[in-house]
Design a protein around this motif. Sequence first.
Motif, PDB file in Angstrom:
ATOM      1  N   ALA A 155      13.225  -4.231  -7.813  1.00 56.92           N
ATOM      2  CA  ALA A 155      14.133  -4.597  -6.668  1.00 56.92           C
ATOM      3  C   ALA A 155      14.661  -5.910  -6.657  1.00 56.92           C
ATOM      4  O   ALA A 155      16.100  -5.831  -6.509  1.00 56.92           O
ATOM      5  CB  ALA A 155      13.345  -4.175  -5.156  1.00 56.92           C
ATOM      6  N   LEU A 156      14.131  -6.931  -6.877  1.00 50.44           N
ATOM      7  CA  LEU A 156      14.792  -8.220  -6.876  1.00 50.44           C
ATOM      8  C   LEU A 156      15.570  -8.218  -7.868  1.00 50.44           C
ATOM      9  O   LEU A 156      16.939  -8.991  -7.778  1.00 50.44           O
ATOM     10  CB  LEU A 156      13.778  -9.326  -6.555  1.00 50.44           C
ATOM     11  CG  LEU A 156      12.680  -9.411  -5.400  1.00 50.44           C
ATOM     12  CD1 LEU A 156      11.711 -10.573  -5.560  1.00 50.44           C
ATOM     13  CD2 LEU A 156      13.455  -9.794  -4.260  1.00 50.44           C
ATOM     14  N   ALA A 172      21.302  -4.994   1.285  1.00 51.09           N
ATOM     15  CA  ALA A 172      20.256  -4.412   2.165  1.00 51.09           C
ATOM     16  C   ALA A 172      20.587  -3.596   3.361  1.00 51.09           C
ATOM     17  O   ALA A 172      21.860  -3.619   3.522  1.00 51.09           O
ATOM     18  CB  ALA A 172      19.091  -5.546   2.385  1.00 51.09           C
ATOM     19  N   GLY A 173      19.795  -2.927   4.102  1.00 53.32           N
ATOM     20  CA  GLY A 173      20.001  -2.340   5.300  1.00 53.32           C
ATOM     21  C   GLY A 173      20.514  -0.780   5.139  1.00 53.32           C
ATOM     22  O   GLY A 173      20.659  -0.442   4.051  1.00 53.32           O
ATOM     23  N   LEU A 174      20.926  -0.141   6.105  1.00 53.90           N
ATOM     24  CA  LEU A 174      21.255   0.975   6.341  1.00 53.90           C
ATOM     25  C   LEU A 174      22.719   1.087   6.210  1.00 53.90           C
ATOM     26  O   LEU A 174      23.225   2.034   5.629  1.00 53.90           O
ATOM     27  CB  LEU A 174      20.703   1.826   7.552  1.00 53.90           C
ATOM     28  CG  LEU A 174      20.881   3.137   7.763  1.00 53.90           C
ATOM     29  CD1 LEU A 174      20.051   4.002   6.372  1.00 53.90           C
ATOM     30  CD2 LEU A 174      20.377   3.692   8.880  1.00 53.90           C
ATOM     31  N   GLU A 267      10.995  -0.738   0.423  1.00 57.02           N
ATOM     32  CA  GLU A 267      11.543  -0.708   2.092  1.00 57.02           C
ATOM     33  C   GLU A 267      11.672  -2.071   2.343  1.00 57.02           C
ATOM     34  O   GLU A 267      12.685  -2.680   2.911  1.00 57.02           O
ATOM     35  CB  GLU A 267      10.957   0.327   2.838  1.00 57.02           C
ATOM     36  CG  GLU A 267      11.175   1.752   2.691  1.00 57.02           C
ATOM     37  CD  GLU A 267      10.720   2.476   3.744  1.00 57.02           C
ATOM     38  OE1 GLU A 267      10.059   1.757   4.729  1.00 57.02           O
ATOM     39  OE2 GLU A 267      10.697   3.712   3.796  1.00 57.02           O
ATOM     40  N   GLU A 268      10.580  -2.657   2.064  1.00 56.15           N
ATOM     41  CA  GLU A 268      10.569  -4.189   2.646  1.00 56.15           C
ATOM     42  C   GLU A 268      11.651  -5.064   1.929  1.00 56.15           C
ATOM     43  O   GLU A 268      12.128  -6.019   2.534  1.00 56.15           O
ATOM     44  CB  GLU A 268       9.254  -4.775   2.428  1.00 56.15           C
ATOM     45  CG  GLU A 268       8.208  -4.588   3.352  1.00 56.15           C
ATOM     46  CD  GLU A 268       8.579  -5.185   4.601  1.00 56.15           C
ATOM     47  OE1 GLU A 268       8.419  -6.288   4.825  1.00 56.15           O
ATOM     48  OE2 GLU A 268       8.893  -4.432   5.700  1.00 56.15           O
ATOM     49  N   VAL A 269      11.958  -4.850   0.530  1.00 56.90           N
ATOM     50  CA  VAL A 269      12.708  -5.760  -0.125  1.00 56.90           C
ATOM     51  C   VAL A 269      14.042  -5.542   0.394  1.00 56.90           C
ATOM     52  O   VAL A 269      15.097  -6.358   0.564  1.00 56.90           O
ATOM     53  CB  VAL A 269      12.590  -5.662  -1.659  1.00 56.90           C
ATOM     54  CG1 VAL A 269      13.666  -6.482  -2.424  1.00 56.90           C
ATOM     55  CG2 VAL A 269      11.273  -6.057  -2.086  1.00 56.90           C
ATOM     56  N   PHE A 270      14.641  -4.409   0.754  1.00 52.30           N
ATOM     57  CA  PHE A 270      15.839  -3.687   0.873  1.00 52.30           C
ATOM     58  C   PHE A 270      16.005  -3.743   2.444  1.00 52.30           C
ATOM     59  O   PHE A 270      17.197  -3.215   2.800  1.00 52.30           O
ATOM     60  CB  PHE A 270      16.389  -2.414   0.168  1.00 52.30           C
ATOM     61  CG  PHE A 270      16.413  -2.414  -1.385  1.00 52.30           C
ATOM     62  CD1 PHE A 270      17.644  -2.864  -1.525  1.00 52.30           C
ATOM     63  CD2 PHE A 270      15.354  -2.324  -2.113  1.00 52.30           C
ATOM     64  CE1 PHE A 270      17.877  -3.017  -3.234  1.00 52.30           C
ATOM     65  CE2 PHE A 270      15.484  -2.550  -3.525  1.00 52.30           C
ATOM     66  CZ  PHE A 270      16.671  -2.813  -4.008  1.00 52.30           C
ATOM     67  N   ALA A 277       8.312  -1.497   7.446  1.00 51.17           N
ATOM     68  CA  ALA A 277       8.450  -2.736   8.376  1.00 51.17           C
ATOM     69  C   ALA A 277       7.173  -2.262   9.422  1.00 51.17           C
ATOM     70  O   ALA A 277       6.754  -3.262   9.963  1.00 51.17           O
ATOM     71  CB  ALA A 277       9.771  -2.751   8.925  1.00 51.17           C
ATOM     72  N   ALA A 278       7.194  -1.227   9.892  1.00 48.27           N
ATOM     73  CA  ALA A 278       6.154  -0.952  10.978  1.00 48.27           C
ATOM     74  C   ALA A 278       4.717  -1.046  10.537  1.00 48.27           C
ATOM     75  O   ALA A 278       3.765  -1.598  11.278  1.00 48.27           O
ATOM     76  CB  ALA A 278       6.555   0.704  11.474  1.00 48.27           C
TER      77      ALA A 278
END
Length: 324
Positions: A155-156, A172-174, A267-270, A277-278
């Motif tokens: 991912a990185l 990142a993000g939606l 999900e955490e990286v992006f 996150a939850a």
Amino acid sequence: MSGAIGRLVLRRIGFAVPVLVIVALGVFLLAAASPFDPVYQYYGVEIFGASAADVARVRAELGLDDPVLVQFWNWLSGVLGGDLGVSRSFRQPVAQVVAERLPWTLLLTTTGLAFAVVLALVLGTVAAWRQGGWVDRFVTAIGHALEGVPPFVLALLSIAVFSLGLGWLPVAGLTDAGQAASFGQVTKHLVLPALVLGVSQSPWLVLHVRQSMLTSLSEDHVTGARARGLAERVVVLRHALPTALLPFVTLIGARIPELVTGAVLVEEVFSWPGLAAAVVTSATAVDYPLLAILTLVATAAVLLGSLLADIAAILLDPRVAADG
């Protein structure tokens, strides 16, 4: 066959119920042994201004002074009654937290898995078809190399190359900042995390398809097809590949736990707004209700993936026994 599959489903459901209960109990026991105090996580920085009486009152309201088995029973009774509880870390009902985030996790995992399956079938089939050639050597080498690379490293690297370096895809993000969640925005932001997740899961699938195809290409029915003068493409795609699909489907079911773990890391990286996150927040905040439900969701996904893989194997090959 439908009756056998129905009995298989009922047996798996009967097996899944005690497994889920044991997993939930394990979550409560591990959380009770955690060094984190849920009250401090609940208050945040406001804990420094709270009186001892207020802290004691909140502990009593949250049931934190009860023995862990009592807390577990109270939570389980609520779940059986349809009440998943309230997340202390998000200050929302657990059902609402899951409902808001689960669809985005499902979108990412299904897209990533679909890409991994297509990639594995194409590269694995071509590598076996051209055994010993440069394509075979290249695919095999890359597959073995990627087996030891964690998803967050991929991912990185992908962010560094495709986002920061080339500027082709968002980091990142939606959606972009200030933009509404539209099909175009979500698709653009989904591409990179889904590709990373799919590539991270593909090495085992590619190498397995290659090995299964090599075995299938040496079987009698493939030799007979070649003896009848059929084109090599027809022999590979219509005779060898279907035989190799049965163990491949079984492997996909076995890879579901790795897919779940990879999805959390990606999900955490992006910063993808899924359940990852939850999971992290509920773990650090010792949020029993949310952490238990998220763990059960992941466990249920693993059990469901295994069941679907077994059903697919039965449908692909009626000789497979469904009686356990």
